[in-house]
Design an enzyme around this catalytic site. Structure first.
Site, PDB file in Angstrom:
ATOM      1  N   HIS A  11      -0.842   8.273   7.326  1.00 40.37           N
ATOM      2  CA  HIS A  11      -1.433   8.139   8.472  1.00 40.37           C
ATOM      3  C   HIS A  11      -1.303   9.740   9.252  1.00 40.37           C
ATOM      4  O   HIS A  11      -0.170   9.580   8.806  1.00 40.37           O
ATOM      5  CB  HIS A  11      -1.468   7.284   9.257  1.00 40.37           C
ATOM      6  CG  HIS A  11      -2.229   5.650   9.381  1.00 40.37           C
ATOM      7  ND1 HIS A  11      -1.191   4.586   8.731  1.00 40.37           N
ATOM      8  CD2 HIS A  11      -3.232   5.524   9.058  1.00 40.37           C
ATOM      9  CE1 HIS A  11      -2.000   3.714   8.715  1.00 40.37           C
ATOM     10  NE2 HIS A  11      -3.018   4.103   8.477  1.00 40.37           N
ATOM     11  N   LYS A  53     -15.369   6.719   5.122  1.00 39.12           N
ATOM     12  CA  LYS A  53     -14.087   7.762   3.952  1.00 39.12           C
ATOM     13  C   LYS A  53     -14.634   7.609   2.909  1.00 39.12           C
ATOM     14  O   LYS A  53     -15.681   7.529   2.518  1.00 39.12           O
ATOM     15  CB  LYS A  53     -13.363   6.125   4.115  1.00 39.12           C
ATOM     16  CG  LYS A  53     -14.344   5.082   3.544  1.00 39.12           C
ATOM     17  CD  LYS A  53     -13.944   4.474   3.063  1.00 39.12           C
ATOM     18  CE  LYS A  53     -14.655   2.763   1.969  1.00 39.12           C
ATOM     19  NZ  LYS A  53     -13.718   1.265   1.203  1.00 39.12           N
ATOM     20  N   HIS A 104      -7.251   8.056   8.046  1.00 34.06           N
ATOM     21  CA  HIS A 104      -5.974   6.947   7.514  1.00 34.06           C
ATOM     22  C   HIS A 104      -6.122   7.278   5.543  1.00 34.06           C
ATOM     23  O   HIS A 104      -7.301   8.036   5.143  1.00 34.06           O
ATOM     24  CB  HIS A 104      -6.490   5.543   7.034  1.00 34.06           C
ATOM     25  CG  HIS A 104      -7.072   5.219   8.477  1.00 34.06           C
ATOM     26  ND1 HIS A 104      -6.148   4.214   8.853  1.00 34.06           N
ATOM     27  CD2 HIS A 104      -7.943   6.079   9.517  1.00 34.06           C
ATOM     28  CE1 HIS A 104      -6.534   4.051  10.332  1.00 34.06           C
ATOM     29  NE2 HIS A 104      -7.749   5.052  10.786  1.00 34.06           N
ATOM     30  N   ASP A 126       0.975   2.786   1.343  1.00 35.78           N
ATOM     31  CA  ASP A 126      -0.228   3.828   2.934  1.00 35.78           C
ATOM     32  C   ASP A 126       0.134   5.348   3.690  1.00 35.78           C
ATOM     33  O   ASP A 126       1.518   5.143   4.370  1.00 35.78           O
ATOM     34  CB  ASP A 126      -0.113   3.255   3.819  1.00 35.78           C
ATOM     35  CG  ASP A 126      -1.545   2.489   4.719  1.00 35.78           C
ATOM     36  OD1 ASP A 126      -2.350   3.465   4.694  1.00 35.78           O
ATOM     37  OD2 ASP A 126      -1.404   1.691   5.429  1.00 35.78           O
ATOM     38  N   GLN A 138       0.994  -1.074   0.403  1.00 35.62           N
ATOM     39  CA  GLN A 138       0.217   0.229  -0.283  1.00 35.62           C
ATOM     40  C   GLN A 138       0.971   1.282   0.188  1.00 35.62           C
ATOM     41  O   GLN A 138       1.925   1.160   0.663  1.00 35.62           O
ATOM     42  CB  GLN A 138      -0.905   0.197   2.000  1.00 35.62           C
ATOM     43  CG  GLN A 138      -1.746  -0.671   1.798  1.00 35.62           C
ATOM     44  CD  GLN A 138      -2.954  -0.988   2.832  1.00 35.62           C
ATOM     45  OE1 GLN A 138      -2.529  -1.286   4.001  1.00 35.62           O
ATOM     46  NE2 GLN A 138      -3.954  -1.057   2.464  1.00 35.62           N
TER      47      GLN A 138
END
Length: 613
Positions: A362, A441, A487, A360, A358
């Site tokens: 945060h 989300k 996220h 990703d 990912q």
């Protein structure tokens, strides 16, 4: 035009059900046989039953499980003693057309579940369906001699079912359970008019040519091996080069926007997954192992979970020291390798794998910073998608049935997302119940070159995990406050995004990420040294190239180079060596031209500047 259904309180209700329940059809919002989402759901569901009826007439011993509507079509799972292949689809379609022309009324009736169990006692697949129905009363739809358990909705008559196509045959485990028998599954599509069906089938043919699995093999980008395991891709050198370029560009883009790189382990103690809620809400998608200090003593064994997401590791990094409001927003990002326990039946090339990476991030922030951060992330998304020529749309997904945290927290988080989009005029849809188990989300859905939509990036607002892990920061008044956790992934996963890119570009990647950007074709051996000299100069600029200097004829080598879909093929002969120049075949610009070596290098630098994120 006659309606095929109505809409009552945002629910599609067929005319049969409306009559049974004494709903006033005349005053209701009507649904006509058009290509609206509501109408297509009814048409496709009914076409699935039409297909099942045709199968039953052709294969009398056939027994049916379920036949739902799915994205852009439908399928039916069934069992028959005869083997059915793609070659049988035209025969089934012909029978479907014949049945549709009978203009059979489609009727609905209800019976107690106990009566249905008795009625279908000889049909084990119907018994499996009945087990999954919680209601004490079941509905059955009937057309001619065919009937099946079904909630509907359906068109009132088979005469409305004209424009359909059966697309493929597959195997499917009963109820998706790998321990149960394999049923036959036939997929199909249906539309309200002939042109829409034709356009869709044309798109499907184009999609077959662009299939990333086919092109991935032809272009030597990646492979799968049964010896390694299903859903575990192996990246070949060219694919790894493409991926590395994408990772490097994205890394620099993150750093430019104030993100800090971090890295978490791939396995963490199960106690952390229990604390986060993954153990209770996501366990079936995770892999677990035990580590024992002493194999002879069970009490020394500790269970670990292989991470399906990176958030817990980032939370622990946040907790590694006291945090001040001055640090917020604090942005961590990681190319995190994750593993998810996907059933073998849903694995599909790079689109659905068991191990993936990912992109990703945060972001830990104060509640009042949510809106600005969401808008900043959307700006980041916009720049990346434009660089790859994608258009996109957004959808807010709300609280699912399986979730942690109370409704009040979910309402605050969902409202924050809506306000961020509303205040800046962004259009978006709502996916009720589609959120992650820990927060609502925004999903980013991109549209590729042939009109298909793909879900990629996501932005999730999470008040729950900071609460569960007791995250804090010291505010300006020296009080301890709870941060919000956002996220965020833009590509989604490198694997899936690269699969989408392969199909979007049909393997002809833009220069800045192409795995091989230039292929040099020296006409004869004396020209090889100049090719090697240019190759080294390009390599120092981060440009990957290859030299095609086999004993094959010049024309064959040029053809082979062009089959690799590289942006540039450069032919070098006596003139080029003598004049320090190049003869370029530019695939993306679809032109040929000659340049001095100096101008060629400048041209390469210009092409590198195509990337805008």
């Amino acid at each position: 035009m006659e309606p095929i259904a109505i809409k009552v309180n945002d629910e599609v209700v067929d005319l049969q059900t409306a009559k049974d329940k004494n709903i006033d059809i005349e005053s209701a919002e009507k649904i006509y046989p058009e290509n609206s989402p509501e109408a297509l759901e009814v048409l496709r569901h009914s076409t699935a039953h039409l297909m099942a009826q045709a199968i039953k007439e052709l294969y009398p011993d056939a027994k049916f499980f379920v036949g739902p509507v799915v994205d852009e079509g439908f399928y039916y799972d069934f069992r028959t003693s005869q083997k059915i292949s793609e070659e049988d689809l035209p025969k089934i379609e012909k029978k479907m057309q014949e049945i549709a022309k009978r203009k059979l009324d489609i009727t609905r009736y209800e019976i107690p579940k106990s009566e249905a169990i008795e009625k279908f006692k000889a049909d084990d697949l119907k018994q499996e369906v009945l087990k999954s129905i919680p209601s004490d009363v079941v509905s059955i739809y009937k057309q001619g001699d065919f009937e099946d358990l079904c909630r509907g909705p359906h068109v009132p008559n088979t005469k409305y079912l004209k424009h359909f196509k059966l697309t493929r045959v597959a195997g499917a485990y009963l109820g998706g359970d790998e321990t149960k028998e394999m049923l036959t599954r036939i997929y199909g599509v249906a539309f309200a008019d002939k042109k829409s069906l034709k356009d869709y089938l044309t798109m499907i043919e184009e999609a077959k040519k662009r299939d990333h699995r086919k092109l991935g093999s032809e272009l030597e980008l990646f492979m799968f091996s049964d010896e390694v395991g299903a859903g575990l891709p192996l990246w070949l050198p060219k694919g790894a080069r493409l991926r590395s370029k994408l990772e490097s560009l994205l890394f620099a883009a993150h750093r430019k926007r104030g993100y800090e790189p971090v890295r978490g382990p791939e396995i963490l103690k199960s106690e952390l997954w229990k604390k986060s809620g993954h153990y209770q809400n996501y366990k079936e998608n995770m892999y677990f192992t035990e580590i024992c200090d002493d194999e002879t003593k069970k009490e020394t064994c500790v269970e670990y979970g292989i991470k399906p997401m990176n958030c817990v590791g980032h939370i622990m990094i946040y907790k590694s020291k006291k945090r001040s409001y001055r640090e917020l927003p604090l942005k961590f990002f990681e190319y995190g390798v994750v593993h998810r326990h996907e059933k073998s039946g849903v694995l599909h090339g790079l689109f659905r794998v068991r191990e993936f990476t990912q992109d990703d991030a945060h972001i830990f922030c104060k509640p009042e910073q949510i809106k600005d951060i969401v808008l900043e992330v959307l700006g980041f998304v916009d720049e990346i998608m434009k660089s790859f020529d994608f258009s996109y749309e957004m959808e807010i997904s709300t609280k699912p049935k399986k979730a942690i945290g109370d409704d009040a927290i979910w309402e605050i988080a969902t409202k924050a997302l809506k306000e961020a989009l509303d205040e800046n005029g962004h259009k978006y849809g709502i996916d009720e119940g589609g959120g992650a188990f820990y927060g609502p989300k925004i999903d980013i859905k991109i549209t590729d070159a042939i009109g298909r939509k793909w879900q990629c990036g996501t932005i999730q607002v999470d008040f729950n995990l900071p609460e569960r892990f007791e995250l804090e920061f010291t505010d300006s008044d020296n009080s301890a406050k709870r941060p919000v956790m956002i996220h965020r992934a833009i590509l989604g996963s490198f694997e899936r995004f690269i699969g989408i890119l392969i199909e979007h570009y049909a393997g002809e990647f833009p220069f800045f990420i192409a795995p091989t950007q230039v292929i040099f074709v020296p006409i004869a051996d004396p020209h090889r040294a100049y090719a090697q000299e240019l190759q080294q100069k390009l390599l120092s600029m981060g440009i990957d190239s290859e030299i095609y200097d086999s004993k094959d004829s010049l024309n064959k080598r040029i053809r082979n180079a062009e089959k690799q879909k590289v942006p540039m093929v450069v032919v070098l002969g006596d003139k080029e060596v003598e004049q320090k120049s190049v003869a370029v075949r530019d695939r993306r610009e679809k032109i040929q031209y000659n340049l001095s070596e100096e101008d060629f290098i400048l041209k390469i630098k210009e092409k590198l500047s195509e990337v805008r994120f």
